[in-house]
Design an enzyme around this catalytic site. Structure first.
Site, PDB file in Angstrom:
ATOM      1  N   ASN A   9      14.605  32.937  75.211  1.00  0.00           N
ATOM      2  CA  ASN A   9      15.289  32.319  76.357  1.00  0.00           C
ATOM      3  C   ASN A   9      14.955  33.179  77.573  1.00  0.00           C
ATOM      4  OD1 ASN A   9      17.049  31.416  78.303  1.00  0.00           O
ATOM      5  ND2 ASN A   9      18.890  32.258  77.309  1.00  0.00           N
ATOM      6  N   LYS A  11      15.663  32.724  80.626  1.00  0.00           N
ATOM      7  CA  LYS A  11      16.645  32.705  81.723  1.00  0.00           C
ATOM      8  C   LYS A  11      15.913  32.469  83.051  1.00  0.00           C
ATOM      9  CE  LYS A  11      19.574  35.469  78.823  1.00  0.00           C
ATOM     10  NZ  LYS A  11      20.750  36.270  78.680  1.00  0.00           N
ATOM     11  N   HIS A  95      24.713  27.532  76.533  1.00  0.00           N
ATOM     12  CA  HIS A  95      24.556  28.989  76.609  1.00  0.00           C
ATOM     13  C   HIS A  95      25.778  29.580  77.327  1.00  0.00           C
ATOM     14  CE1 HIS A  95      23.116  32.923  77.794  1.00  0.00           C
ATOM     15  NE2 HIS A  95      22.287  32.821  76.772  1.00  0.00           N
ATOM     16  N   GLU A  97      26.093  31.756  79.517  1.00  0.00           N
ATOM     17  CA  GLU A  97      25.968  31.886  80.977  1.00  0.00           C
ATOM     18  C   GLU A  97      26.250  30.549  81.665  1.00  0.00           C
ATOM     19  OE1 GLU A  97      22.105  33.738  80.952  1.00  0.00           O
ATOM     20  OE2 GLU A  97      23.022  35.516  80.067  1.00  0.00           O
ATOM     21  N   GLU A 167      26.110  33.673  69.608  1.00  0.00           N
ATOM     22  CA  GLU A 167      25.822  34.699  70.602  1.00  0.00           C
ATOM     23  C   GLU A 167      27.128  35.290  71.122  1.00  0.00           C
ATOM     24  OE1 GLU A 167      21.677  34.074  72.464  1.00  0.00           O
ATOM     25  OE2 GLU A 167      23.109  32.930  73.628  1.00  0.00           O
ATOM     26  N   GLY A 173      22.665  40.770  76.922  1.00  0.00           N
ATOM     27  CA  GLY A 173      22.152  41.527  78.053  1.00  0.00           C
ATOM     28  C   GLY A 173      22.812  42.880  78.238  1.00  0.00           C
ATOM     29  N   SER A 213      21.156  40.902  72.656  1.00  0.00           N
ATOM     30  CA  SER A 213      20.485  42.200  72.577  1.00  0.00           C
ATOM     31  C   SER A 213      19.635  42.370  71.323  1.00  0.00           C
ATOM     32  CB  SER A 213      21.498  43.345  72.715  1.00  0.00           C
ATOM     33  OG  SER A 213      22.087  43.318  74.016  1.00  0.00           O
TER      34      SER A 213
HETATM   35  P1  PGA Z   1      19.678  39.107  75.513  1.00  0.00           P
HETATM   36  O1  PGA Z   1      20.071  37.549  75.753  1.00  0.00           O
HETATM   37  O2  PGA Z   1      18.716  39.090  74.344  1.00  0.00           O
HETATM   38  O3  PGA Z   1      19.030  39.537  76.776  1.00  0.00           O
HETATM   39  O4  PGA Z   1      20.925  39.824  75.185  1.00  0.00           O
HETATM   40  C1  PGA Z   1      20.288  36.661  74.698  1.00  0.00           C
HETATM   41  C2  PGA Z   1      20.634  35.306  75.238  1.00  0.00           C
HETATM   42  O5  PGA Z   1      21.356  35.220  76.248  1.00  0.00           O
HETATM   43  O6  PGA Z   1      20.205  34.248  74.695  1.00  0.00           O
END
Ligand code: PGA
Length: 249
Positions: A9, A11, A95, A97, A167, A173, A213
């Site tokens: 992903n 982003k 997601h 976010e 997640e 992140g 992460s």
């Molecule tokens: P990250 O994000 O691997 O940077 O923690 C995972 C995600 O949001 O799908």
């Protein structure tokens, strides 16, 4: 058995030129990776470049979001038939976010997943608890509400094409990955919810990815968990070597 899915992903990162550069480095590193399916979800404006660059490879391309109407006066949105026509295979729905910054609810997540399926896309539906929810002992309650509101409205036939991504929001992140045992327990719980709703064989077949992460140095431990069927990778999917190491765990 379930084929692992390793999905990136991206982003809101990369230009079309950077997308092309990623693929020319990444594809040679994963030619031998027949043990897993691979997906990359770039920003909408890079989908054309990604589809072109991935042509003839085993890498599928996906949208990071998808709107439920086919077309219309919905400024800023992109529909499932548009993603399909652009060459996508996948679409992420819900997601954290999107939930946190853009008002996504379980109800809209379900609408997005259903619209993706209607258009012939495979949805990756994200669920996961926030830190205060985990700390107050509410992880399972949150996952159950997100499953019931955002997934359980799908028909059995639709569910069979759906991928779930667990997640934990506190791990995204932040560099704070869930321990394999912690993630494994959440995945087992989600598979149990799938079994209650769709039965044993559907639950045994559904892929549940871990996200938050994931890095080359922790992916093996996570993938060793029996209920973890792949990863949804943010930061570490932006660089060809690191995402290839994750794919080739
Ligand atoms: P990250 O994000 O691997 O940077 O923690 C995972 C995600 O949001 O799908």
């Amino acid at each position: 058995m379930r084929t692992p899915l390793m999905a990136g992903n991206w982003k809101m990162y990369k230009t079309p030129a950077e997308t092309q550069a990623f693929f020319s480095k990444f594809l040679p590193l994963v030619t031998g990776a027949t043990h897993a399916e691979i997906a990359i979800c770039p920003p909408f404006v890079n989908i054309a470049a990604a589809v072109e660059a991935a042509k003839g490879s085993r890498v599928g391309i996906g949208g990071q979001n998808v709107y439920w109407a086919k077309e219309g006066a919905f400024t800023g949105e992109v529909s499932a038939p548009m993603l399909k026509a652009a060459g996508c295979t996948w679409a992420i729905a819900g997601h954290s976010e999107r939930r946190q910054y853009f008002g996504e609810t379980d109800e809209t997540v379900l609408k997005r997943a259903a619209a993706a399926l209607d258009a012939g896309l495979l949805p990756i539906v994200c669920v996961g608890e926030r830190l205060e929810e985990r700390e107050s002992g509410n992880t399972e309650r949150v996952l159950e509400a997100q499953f019931n509101g955002g997934i359980a409205g799908l028909s059995a036939e639709q569910f069979a094409k759906t991928v779930i991504a667990y997640e934990p929001v506190w791990a995204i992140g932040t560099g704070k990955v869930a321990t394999p045992d912690m993630a494994g327990a959440a995945h087992k719980f989600l598979r149990g919810l799938a079994e209650s709703k769709y039965g044993k064989s559907a639950a045994a077949a559904v892929r549940i990815l871990y996200g938050g992460s994931v890095k080359p140095d922790n992916v093996r431990g996570l993938m060793a968990q029996p209920d973890i069927d792949g990863a949804l990778v943010g930061g570490a999917s932006l660089e060809a070597n690191s995402f290839a190491s994750i794919v080739n765990f």
